[in-house]
Design a protein around this motif. Sequence first.
Motif, PDB file in Angstrom:
ATOM      1  N   SER A 119      21.882  77.910 144.307  1.00 40.61           N
ATOM      2  CA  SER A 119      22.646  78.511 143.227  1.00 40.61           C
ATOM      3  C   SER A 119      22.012  78.126 141.895  1.00 40.61           C
ATOM      4  O   SER A 119      22.129  76.987 141.446  1.00 40.61           O
ATOM      5  N   LEU A 120      21.325  79.089 141.281  1.00 44.93           N
ATOM      6  CA  LEU A 120      20.688  78.809 139.999  1.00 44.93           C
ATOM      7  C   LEU A 120      21.722  78.571 138.909  1.00 44.93           C
ATOM      8  O   LEU A 120      21.499  77.778 137.993  1.00 44.93           O
ATOM      9  N   LYS A 121      22.866  79.235 139.020  1.00 50.34           N
ATOM     10  CA  LYS A 121      23.930  79.018 138.036  1.00 50.34           C
ATOM     11  C   LYS A 121      24.396  77.561 138.092  1.00 50.34           C
ATOM     12  O   LYS A 121      24.509  76.891 137.056  1.00 50.34           O
ATOM     13  N   ALA A 122      24.640  77.052 139.294  1.00 50.04           N
ATOM     14  CA  ALA A 122      25.063  75.655 139.443  1.00 50.04           C
ATOM     15  C   ALA A 122      23.963  74.705 138.974  1.00 50.04           C
ATOM     16  O   ALA A 122      24.239  73.674 138.358  1.00 50.04           O
ATOM     17  N   PHE A 123      22.703  75.069 139.238  1.00 52.62           N
ATOM     18  CA  PHE A 123      21.582  74.251 138.796  1.00 52.62           C
ATOM     19  C   PHE A 123      21.568  74.129 137.280  1.00 52.62           C
ATOM     20  O   PHE A 123      21.448  73.030 136.738  1.00 52.62           O
ATOM     21  N   TYR A 124      21.702  75.256 136.583  1.00 51.01           N
ATOM     22  CA  TYR A 124      21.661  75.220 135.116  1.00 51.01           C
ATOM     23  C   TYR A 124      22.899  74.544 134.521  1.00 51.01           C
ATOM     24  O   TYR A 124      22.806  73.909 133.473  1.00 51.01           O
ATOM     25  N   VAL A 125      24.029  74.657 135.182  1.00 48.78           N
ATOM     26  CA  VAL A 125      25.221  73.945 134.713  1.00 48.78           C
ATOM     27  C   VAL A 125      24.996  72.436 134.834  1.00 48.78           C
ATOM     28  O   VAL A 125      25.292  71.676 133.909  1.00 48.78           O
ATOM     29  N   ARG A 126      24.460  71.998 135.970  1.00 48.42           N
ATOM     30  CA  ARG A 126      24.168  70.562 136.155  1.00 48.42           C
ATOM     31  C   ARG A 126      23.161  70.070 135.124  1.00 48.42           C
ATOM     32  O   ARG A 126      23.326  69.002 134.533  1.00 48.42           O
ATOM     33  N   ARG A 127      22.096  70.840 134.898  1.00 51.22           N
ATOM     34  CA  ARG A 127      21.078  70.439 133.920  1.00 51.22           C
ATOM     35  C   ARG A 127      21.670  70.374 132.518  1.00 51.22           C
ATOM     36  O   ARG A 127      21.384  69.463 131.752  1.00 51.22           O
ATOM     37  N   SER A 128      22.505  71.346 132.185  1.00 43.32           N
ATOM     38  CA  SER A 128      23.133  71.359 130.860  1.00 43.32           C
ATOM     39  C   SER A 128      24.031  70.140 130.672  1.00 43.32           C
ATOM     40  O   SER A 128      24.058  69.542 129.585  1.00 43.32           O
ATOM     41  N   CYS A 129      24.765  69.787 131.715  1.00 52.68           N
ATOM     42  CA  CYS A 129      25.656  68.627 131.623  1.00 52.68           C
ATOM     43  C   CYS A 129      24.876  67.318 131.472  1.00 52.68           C
ATOM     44  O   CYS A 129      25.391  66.339 130.941  1.00 52.68           O
ATOM     45  N   ARG A 130      23.630  67.307 131.921  1.00 51.60           N
ATOM     46  CA  ARG A 130      22.804  66.103 131.770  1.00 51.60           C
ATOM     47  C   ARG A 130      22.065  66.073 130.447  1.00 51.60           C
ATOM     48  O   ARG A 130      21.857  65.009 129.871  1.00 51.60           O
ATOM     49  N   ILE A 131      21.636  67.239 129.967  1.00 52.46           N
ATOM     50  CA  ILE A 131      20.765  67.286 128.795  1.00 52.46           C
ATOM     51  C   ILE A 131      21.542  67.409 127.487  1.00 52.46           C
ATOM     52  O   ILE A 131      21.199  66.779 126.485  1.00 52.46           O
ATOM     53  N   LEU A 132      22.579  68.219 127.459  1.00 54.59           N
ATOM     54  CA  LEU A 132      23.263  68.506 126.197  1.00 54.59           C
ATOM     55  C   LEU A 132      24.017  67.318 125.592  1.00 54.59           C
ATOM     56  O   LEU A 132      23.956  67.135 124.372  1.00 54.59           O
ATOM     57  N   PRO A 133      24.738  66.496 126.355  1.00 52.65           N
ATOM     58  CA  PRO A 133      25.424  65.363 125.710  1.00 52.65           C
ATOM     59  C   PRO A 133      24.493  64.413 124.953  1.00 52.65           C
ATOM     60  O   PRO A 133      24.767  64.076 123.797  1.00 52.65           O
ATOM     61  N   PRO A 134      23.354  63.988 125.543  1.00 54.39           N
ATOM     62  CA  PRO A 134      22.458  63.140 124.745  1.00 54.39           C
ATOM     63  C   PRO A 134      21.864  63.876 123.537  1.00 54.39           C
ATOM     64  O   PRO A 134      21.650  63.270 122.484  1.00 54.39           O
ATOM     65  N   LEU A 135      21.623  65.177 123.690  1.00 56.60           N
ATOM     66  CA  LEU A 135      21.111  65.948 122.561  1.00 56.60           C
ATOM     67  C   LEU A 135      22.112  65.959 121.413  1.00 56.60           C
ATOM     68  O   LEU A 135      21.746  65.706 120.259  1.00 56.60           O
ATOM     69  N   TYR A 136      23.372  66.227 121.724  1.00 59.78           N
ATOM     70  CA  TYR A 136      24.402  66.249 120.684  1.00 59.78           C
ATOM     71  C   TYR A 136      24.613  64.863 120.069  1.00 59.78           C
ATOM     72  O   TYR A 136      24.841  64.738 118.872  1.00 59.78           O
ATOM     73  N   LEU A 137      24.521  63.824 120.874  1.00 57.57           N
ATOM     74  CA  LEU A 137      24.625  62.469 120.349  1.00 57.57           C
ATOM     75  C   LEU A 137      23.482  62.180 119.383  1.00 57.57           C
ATOM     76  O   LEU A 137      23.691  61.626 118.294  1.00 57.57           O
ATOM     77  N   TYR A 138      22.281  62.568 119.754  1.00 55.11           N
ATOM     78  CA  TYR A 138      21.121  62.367 118.893  1.00 55.11           C
ATOM     79  C   TYR A 138      21.267  63.155 117.588  1.00 55.11           C
ATOM     80  O   TYR A 138      21.038  62.617 116.506  1.00 55.11           O
TER      81      TYR A 138
END
Length: 113
Positions: free
Chosen positions: A79-98
């Motif tokens: 599931s590419l949708k689930a893959f991108y959701v998982r990646r977003s949940c890992r990448i976006l929080p540190p990005l927003y914190l930075y």
Amino acid sequence: MSDTRRIQHIDAWRFLAVNLVILSHFFIGSNFSFLVTTYPFLLTLGKFGELGVLIFFFISGFVICRGLVDERAETTWVSLKAFYVRRSCRILPPLYLYLGSSCFLVCIRLVKH
């Protein structure tokens, strides 16, 4: 990926890669760059940062592909949708914190001047 399927050697390689990049920034791009003129061999050590970036990208590609292969083996499809959701949940929080931290520090600097 669960901890039972985690490859311990990858953490050691990730540690090495990150430290190579940090040392490169320390010796070449910081206020301690005067050390390079005093000890020229540190310039060579600082150039290993590029190798650290390559190692880190290689590890990332391996881990992502391994996760997708494992998912396909378990569910017979990916599931590419689930893959991108998982990646977003890992990448976006540190990005927003930075970004938030950077904006905060810029605002503090602007208020002082």
